[in-house]
Scaffold this active site. Structure first.
Site, PDB file in Angstrom:
ATOM      1  N   ALA A   1       0.875  -1.171   0.000  1.00 17.63           N
ATOM      2  CA  ALA A   1       0.000   0.000   0.000  1.00 17.63           C
ATOM      3  C   ALA A   1       0.911   1.218   0.000  1.00 17.63           C
ATOM      4  O   ALA A   1       2.065   1.146   0.444  1.00 17.63           O
ATOM      5  CB  ALA A   1      -0.869  -0.020   1.247  1.00 17.63           C
TER       6      ALA A   1
ATOM      7  N   GLY B   1       0.425  -4.906   0.981  1.00 15.00           N
ATOM      8  CA  GLY B   1      -0.777  -4.910   0.140  1.00 15.00           C
ATOM      9  C   GLY B   1      -0.560  -5.636  -1.185  1.00 15.00           C
ATOM     10  O   GLY B   1      -1.522  -6.118  -1.786  1.00 15.00           O
TER      11      GLY B   1
ATOM     12  N   GLU C   1      -0.944  -9.219  -0.364  1.00 12.93           N
ATOM     13  CA  GLU C   1      -2.371  -9.378  -0.032  1.00 12.93           C
ATOM     14  C   GLU C   1      -3.216  -9.414  -1.314  1.00 12.93           C
ATOM     15  O   GLU C   1      -4.172 -10.183  -1.414  1.00 12.93           O
ATOM     16  CB  GLU C   1      -2.811  -8.245   0.916  1.00 12.93           C
ATOM     17  CG  GLU C   1      -2.269  -8.473   2.323  1.00 12.93           C
ATOM     18  CD  GLU C   1      -1.824  -7.219   3.061  1.00 12.93           C
ATOM     19  OE1 GLU C   1      -2.254  -6.114   2.667  1.00 12.93           O
ATOM     20  OE2 GLU C   1      -1.044  -7.338   4.024  1.00 12.93           O
TER      21      GLU C   1
ATOM     22  N   GLU D   1       4.431  -5.249   7.302  1.00  9.44           N
ATOM     23  CA  GLU D   1       3.690  -4.195   8.003  1.00  9.44           C
ATOM     24  C   GLU D   1       4.156  -3.938   9.432  1.00  9.44           C
ATOM     25  O   GLU D   1       4.201  -2.797   9.870  1.00  9.44           O
ATOM     26  CB  GLU D   1       2.187  -4.517   8.004  1.00  9.44           C
ATOM     27  CG  GLU D   1       1.488  -4.183   6.684  1.00  9.44           C
ATOM     28  CD  GLU D   1       1.368  -5.372   5.745  1.00  9.44           C
ATOM     29  OE1 GLU D   1       2.168  -6.322   5.884  1.00  9.44           O
ATOM     30  OE2 GLU D   1       0.490  -5.335   4.859  1.00  9.44           O
TER      31      GLU D   1
END
Ligand code: COA
Length: 260
Positions: free
Chosen positions: A66, A112, A115, A135
């Site tokens: 992200a 992300g 993910e 993260e």
């Protein structure tokens, strides 16, 4: 379909979606998530499209996570919204799409990015790929279903280690964990994905869509897990650790976590 952050290539019954922010290692900002959500919805409605390949632009990254620069100053409420909206608009959408989606992991798939690859129906990697959920090195937890889908795919112990260590595994290890189905040199990645997609598109799209539903239904008892992840992800945005972790990344230095 015209998008700012993604490219779509159509070749008879196959669509290839390319995340196109190579200078930022294809990091997922909100606009890219929105574009992807729209593209997948539109492609799924098009009955001539029988399989979708998702990949990153350039030779270095699938998606490096992200976009940290975008969420570093978010509040707890905004953090929670970010997780909840993304999950609904893209990650759960892909997982439950009736058209098969193959992730072609062509480099870094972190946070992300991993993910996103895990939300796809299965994954194929190039031999330079590196995967991980970093993260906790930023003071936040994996979102977008990362805490749920990683243990589903590789088992609880391996997932715990990968999440807690914030480490990266290479493509061979990902193959041995069952996180990806094949590893090939980068130039063979899309040809292999195309070949497998070609086999898929010969089969009944209706039966395939029911098979996706049935396979996914077996994993649907973890609604609480997804909900807990969203709440815990949001809570991290109120911590000094999160402020330090994201600031350190943006200042390109090692984080020193106060532990509060
Ligand atoms: N969010 C925002 N920007 C990112 C990013 C992310 N997740 N990942 C990479 N970028 C940006 C870098 O800031 C850099 O931008 P700049 O040129 O404007 O400074 C550019 O992409 C290239 O990355 P860089 O770090 O210079 O490449 P590298 O080869 O040295 O390192 C990584 C590659 C993947 C190891 C490193 O970029 C990284 O650790 N990224 C963050 C991974 C992460 O924690 N993801 C989880 C987020 S939840």
């Amino acid at each position: 379909m015209n998008f700012e952050n993604i490219l779509i290539e159509l070749n008879s019954s196959l669509a290839t979606v390319i995340i196109n922010r190579p200078k930022k290692l294809n990091a997922l900002n909100r606009a890219t998530i929105k574009d992807l959500g729209k593209a997948f919805k539109t492609l799924d409605k098009d009955k001539t499209i029988r399989a979708i390949i998702l990949t990153g632009s350039g030779e270095k990254a699938f998606v490096a996570g992200a976009d940290i620069s975008e969420f570093a100053n978010y509040s707890v409420k905004e953090g929670k919204e970010l997780a909840a909206k993304g999950q609904l608009a893209l990650f759960n959408l892909i997982e439950n799409l009736s058209t098969p989606v193959i992730a072609a992991v062509n480099g870094f798939a972190l946070g992300g990015g991993l993910e996103l690859a895990m939300a796809c129906h299965f994954r194929i990697a190039s031999d330079n790929a590196k995967m991980g959920l970093p993260e906790v090195s930023l003071g936040v937890i994996p979102g977008y279903g990362g805490t749920q889908r990683l243990p589903q795919l590789i088992g609880k112990g391996r997932a715990m280690e990968l999440i807690m260590s914030a480490g990266m595994i290479n493509a061979e290890k990902a193959l041995s964990y069952g996180l990806v189905n094949y590893v090939v040199p980068q130039e063979e990645l899309l040809p292999l994905c195309n070949k497998i997609a070609g086999k898929i598109t010969n089969n009944s799209p209706v039966a395939i869509s029911y098979a996706i539903k049935a396979v996914n239904a077996g994993f649907k008892n973890n609604a609480k897990g997804f909900e807990t992840e969203i709440n815990a992800f949001g809570s991290c945005f109120g911590t000094a650790d999160f402020r330090e972790g994201t600031t350190a990344f943006l200042e390109k230095r090692k984080a020193e976590f106060p532990g509060t």
